[in-house]
Design a protein around this motif. Structure first.
Motif, PDB file in Angstrom:
ATOM      1  N   MET A   1     -13.057  14.990   4.246  1.00  0.00           N
ATOM      2  CA  MET A   1     -11.835  14.684   4.984  1.00  0.00           C
ATOM      3  C   MET A   1     -12.000  13.377   5.769  1.00  0.00           C
ATOM      4  SD  MET A   1     -10.084  16.797   8.104  1.00  0.00           S
ATOM      5  CE  MET A   1     -11.429  16.275   9.192  1.00  0.00           C
ATOM      6  N   ASN A   2     -13.145  13.229   6.446  1.00  0.00           N
ATOM      7  CA  ASN A   2     -13.393  12.005   7.205  1.00  0.00           C
ATOM      8  C   ASN A   2     -13.495  10.791   6.288  1.00  0.00           C
ATOM      9  OD1 ASN A   2     -13.431  13.184   9.776  1.00  0.00           O
ATOM     10  ND2 ASN A   2     -15.575  13.766   9.599  1.00  0.00           N
ATOM     11  N   ALA A   3     -14.109  10.985   5.119  1.00  0.00           N
ATOM     12  CA  ALA A   3     -14.232   9.880   4.158  1.00  0.00           C
ATOM     13  C   ALA A   3     -12.864   9.481   3.630  1.00  0.00           C
ATOM     14  CB  ALA A   3     -15.145  10.283   3.007  1.00  0.00           C
ATOM     15  N   GLY A   4     -11.986  10.454   3.396  1.00  0.00           N
ATOM     16  CA  GLY A   4     -10.644  10.156   2.921  1.00  0.00           C
ATOM     17  C   GLY A   4      -9.841   9.369   3.943  1.00  0.00           C
ATOM     18  N   ARG A   5      -9.956   9.762   5.206  1.00  0.00           N
ATOM     19  CA  ARG A   5      -9.264   9.012   6.271  1.00  0.00           C
ATOM     20  C   ARG A   5      -9.800   7.586   6.343  1.00  0.00           C
ATOM     21  NH1 ARG A   5     -10.327  10.907  11.570  1.00  0.00           N
ATOM     22  NH2 ARG A   5      -8.442   9.918  12.358  1.00  0.00           N
ATOM     23  N   GLU A   6     -11.108   7.429   6.286  1.00  0.00           N
ATOM     24  CA  GLU A   6     -11.720   6.103   6.335  1.00  0.00           C
ATOM     25  C   GLU A   6     -11.230   5.244   5.177  1.00  0.00           C
ATOM     26  OE1 GLU A   6     -15.009   3.517   7.973  1.00  0.00           O
ATOM     27  OE2 GLU A   6     -13.743   5.125   8.733  1.00  0.00           O
ATOM     28  N   GLU A   7     -11.141   5.837   3.990  1.00  0.00           N
ATOM     29  CA  GLU A   7     -10.701   5.088   2.812  1.00  0.00           C
ATOM     30  C   GLU A   7      -9.250   4.657   2.932  1.00  0.00           C
ATOM     31  OE1 GLU A   7     -10.816   3.246  -0.940  1.00  0.00           O
ATOM     32  OE2 GLU A   7     -12.389   3.857   0.477  1.00  0.00           O
ATOM     33  N   ALA A   8      -8.420   5.472   3.585  1.00  0.00           N
ATOM     34  CA  ALA A   8      -7.015   5.102   3.779  1.00  0.00           C
ATOM     35  C   ALA A   8      -6.910   3.788   4.540  1.00  0.00           C
ATOM     36  CB  ALA A   8      -6.274   6.212   4.521  1.00  0.00           C
ATOM     37  N   TYR A   9      -7.737   3.633   5.563  1.00  0.00           N
ATOM     38  CA  TYR A   9      -7.732   2.384   6.338  1.00  0.00           C
ATOM     39  C   TYR A   9      -8.413   1.250   5.555  1.00  0.00           C
ATOM     40  CZ  TYR A   9      -6.099   4.833  10.504  1.00  0.00           C
ATOM     41  OH  TYR A   9      -5.337   5.554  11.401  1.00  0.00           O
ATOM     42  N   ARG A  10      -9.499   1.577   4.863  1.00  0.00           N
ATOM     43  CA  ARG A  10     -10.241   0.544   4.137  1.00  0.00           C
ATOM     44  C   ARG A  10      -9.375  -0.118   3.080  1.00  0.00           C
ATOM     45  NH1 ARG A  10     -12.769  -1.037  -0.091  1.00  0.00           N
ATOM     46  NH2 ARG A  10     -11.931   0.684  -1.328  1.00  0.00           N
ATOM     47  N   GLN A  11      -8.564   0.680   2.389  1.00  0.00           N
ATOM     48  CA  GLN A  11      -7.727   0.102   1.342  1.00  0.00           C
ATOM     49  C   GLN A  11      -6.708  -0.889   1.909  1.00  0.00           C
ATOM     50  OE1 GLN A  11      -5.977   2.656  -1.578  1.00  0.00           O
ATOM     51  NE2 GLN A  11      -7.901   3.712  -2.054  1.00  0.00           N
ATOM     52  N   GLN A  12      -6.180  -0.593   3.084  1.00  0.00           N
ATOM     53  CA  GLN A  12      -5.211  -1.509   3.687  1.00  0.00           C
ATOM     54  C   GLN A  12      -5.892  -2.815   4.094  1.00  0.00           C
ATOM     55  OE1 GLN A  12      -2.511  -0.022   2.925  1.00  0.00           O
ATOM     56  NE2 GLN A  12      -3.683   1.882   2.686  1.00  0.00           N
ATOM     57  N   ILE A  13      -7.124  -2.715   4.568  1.00  0.00           N
ATOM     58  CA  ILE A  13      -7.892  -3.904   4.933  1.00  0.00           C
ATOM     59  C   ILE A  13      -8.261  -4.694   3.681  1.00  0.00           C
ATOM     60  CG2 ILE A  13     -10.111  -4.666   5.883  1.00  0.00           C
ATOM     61  CD1 ILE A  13      -9.849  -2.320   7.887  1.00  0.00           C
ATOM     62  N   GLU A  14      -8.685  -3.980   2.645  1.00  0.00           N
ATOM     63  CA  GLU A  14      -9.050  -4.636   1.386  1.00  0.00           C
ATOM     64  C   GLU A  14      -7.868  -5.400   0.799  1.00  0.00           C
ATOM     65  OE1 GLU A  14      -9.523  -2.189  -2.247  1.00  0.00           O
ATOM     66  OE2 GLU A  14     -11.547  -3.009  -2.339  1.00  0.00           O
ATOM     67  N   ALA A  15      -6.653  -4.858   0.964  1.00  0.00           N
ATOM     68  CA  ALA A  15      -5.450  -5.488   0.437  1.00  0.00           C
ATOM     69  C   ALA A  15      -4.925  -6.592   1.342  1.00  0.00           C
ATOM     70  CB  ALA A  15      -4.366  -4.433   0.223  1.00  0.00           C
ATOM     71  N   GLY A  16      -5.568  -6.804   2.483  1.00  0.00           N
ATOM     72  CA  GLY A  16      -5.135  -7.852   3.396  1.00  0.00           C
ATOM     73  C   GLY A  16      -3.991  -7.451   4.296  1.00  0.00           C
ATOM     74  N   ARG A  17      -3.636  -6.188   4.315  1.00  0.00           N
ATOM     75  CA  ARG A  17      -2.517  -5.739   5.142  1.00  0.00           C
ATOM     76  C   ARG A  17      -2.916  -5.549   6.598  1.00  0.00           C
ATOM     77  NH1 ARG A  17      -1.715  -1.452   0.523  1.00  0.00           N
ATOM     78  NH2 ARG A  17      -0.513  -2.680  -0.998  1.00  0.00           N
ATOM     79  N   LEU A  18      -4.215  -5.341   6.817  1.00  0.00           N
ATOM     80  CA  LEU A  18      -4.743  -5.224   8.174  1.00  0.00           C
ATOM     81  C   LEU A  18      -6.016  -6.058   8.264  1.00  0.00           C
ATOM     82  CD1 LEU A  18      -4.491  -1.338   8.770  1.00  0.00           C
ATOM     83  CD2 LEU A  18      -3.024  -3.089   9.796  1.00  0.00           C
ATOM     84  N   ALA A  19      -6.275  -6.591   9.432  1.00  0.00           N
ATOM     85  CA  ALA A  19      -7.525  -7.316   9.665  1.00  0.00           C
ATOM     86  C   ALA A  19      -8.559  -6.335  10.203  1.00  0.00           C
ATOM     87  CB  ALA A  19      -7.303  -8.452  10.656  1.00  0.00           C
ATOM     88  N   PRO A  20      -9.780  -6.339   9.683  1.00  0.00           N
ATOM     89  CA  PRO A  20     -10.783  -5.352  10.123  1.00  0.00           C
ATOM     90  C   PRO A  20     -11.061  -5.404  11.615  1.00  0.00           C
ATOM     91  CG  PRO A  20     -11.795  -7.108   8.829  1.00  0.00           C
ATOM     92  CD  PRO A  20     -10.321  -7.239   8.661  1.00  0.00           C
TER      93      PRO A  20
END
Length: 357
Positions: free
Chosen positions: A262-281
């Motif tokens: 569950m924690n990994a899934g939440r982390e991946e949700a944010y990581r994908q947005q950062i990877e796509a450039g939608r959020l800055a890390p």
């Protein structure tokens, strides 16, 4: 954007636990049911540990339902993470340029289960989980064989103690297959104590929390008579105890894996947005939140409130690194991950996000 509270995350993990526990129990039941007793006995006689595991069917295919149930827990965590992400207006997305639909809410975030990061985590975690279970069984069989040889137990009896006996339901129960090596030793100790006829040793059985108290009378009568418990009753008592230890192991696996996935899934949700450039890390700040009760690890309590920009791991007092609670990818050992109930909260600096070019 609203982070799920620790209580909400705990309830989500609890909803995910039963499927993982059930898949583990079913996998072990399948291993036991297909066991060919005579073949297992012969392999034990020959001391062929790996061949015993092969004969029992401990492999990726047999345990794949466990990995699939963990995958579903990851999906549940990803869904939770996506719901935490903010909904932005169209005006915000186009950096303030005029648009007649500026007041129309637009959720710009999406999640891809086929993303390389998702597939890598699922593959690595599945390998870790399954190889860990198989290695536990290799150690268990080795210790079981050593005990049988030292005690002069005949191979057929040893095989029965390993895979269990066929009961009224037609299924094998009471074996130590599926337990950790330590749990199997607990079951072996029960057998030894009840067979001694020594009242003090036999009475130690009553201190075992996972025993079936409905069978206490058998042991009490044997103690009163100054005799060891009969072999048939030892099989019943130790077998029931082993079944309850197996249930405990299923619970522990389910609790640990559901929280981690569950924690990994939440982390991946944010990581994908950062990877796509939608959020800055640097604009996504993670905070470690300890559960804060008497079951919380002291090391994790000391981490409470520790903050890190996305991509930078938390550090435990022992020096271990973790991207989120339950994470072992950076080398954190089981002493830091098993049944960890801590959570990670995410905060997005929306003001900084809006100023990005």
């Amino acid at each position: 954007m609203a982070n799920l509270t620790p209580r909400e995350l705990e309830l989500l993990a609890r909803r995910l636990e039963p499927a993982i526990r059930k898949s583990f129990e079913q996998a072990i039941a399948a291993v036991r049911s297909q066991a060919q007793l005579d073949l297992v006995a012969e392999l034990l006689r020959a001391g062929q540990i790996d061949a015993v595991l092969e004969a029992l069917g401990f492999d990726d295919q047999q345990l794949s339902p466990v990995a699939e149930s963990v995958r579903q827990a990851f999906v549940g965590g990803a869904d939770a993470g996506m719901k935490e992400l903010p909904t932005l207006s169209l005006r915000q997305q186009v950096r303030g340029r005029y648009n007649p639909q500026t007041e129309m809410p637009l959720h710009r975030f999406g999640f891809d289960m086929r993303n390389k990061g998702v597939e890598e985590w699922l593959r690595t975690n599945s390998s870790r989980l399954i190889s860990g279970i198989v290695e536990d069984q290799r150690v268990l069989v080795r210790h079981h064989l050593q005990r049988a040889m030292s005690q002069g137990t005949n191979p057929r009896q040893s095989a029965l103690e390993l895979v269990g006996r066929i009961g009224k339901t037609g299924r094998r129960t009471g074996g130590v297959v599926g337990l950790t090596a330590q749990q199997a030793q607990f079951a072996a100790n029960v057998r030894q104590q009840l067979a001694t006829g020594d009242p003090s040793q036999m009475a130690e059985y009553f201190g075992r929390q996972r025993r079936d108290r409905r069978l206490d009378g058998i042991v009490k009568r044997a103690i009163a008579a100054g005799k060891p418990v009969s072999a048939a009753d030892i099989d019943k008592i130790a077998g029931r105890y082993a079944d309850r230890l197996l249930a405990l192991r299923g619970e522990m696996i389910a609790r640990t894996e559901s929280l981690t996935a569950m924690n990994a899934g939440r982390e991946e949700a944010y990581r994908q947005q950062i990877e796509a450039g939608r959020l800055a890390p640097e604009n996504v700040i993670g905070s470690w939140s300890a559960t804060g009760d008497d079951r919380t690890r002291h090391s994790h309590q000391a981490m409470d409130g520790q903050q890190r920009p996305f991509g930078q791991p938390f550090q435990t007092p022992s020096g271990a690194y973790m991207r989120f609670p339950g994470d072992s990818a950076l080398g954190a050992g089981p002493e830091e991950t098993i049944a960890c109930r801590c959570t990670k909260t995410y905060r997005i600096d929306m003001a900084a996000e809006m100023q990005r070019g």
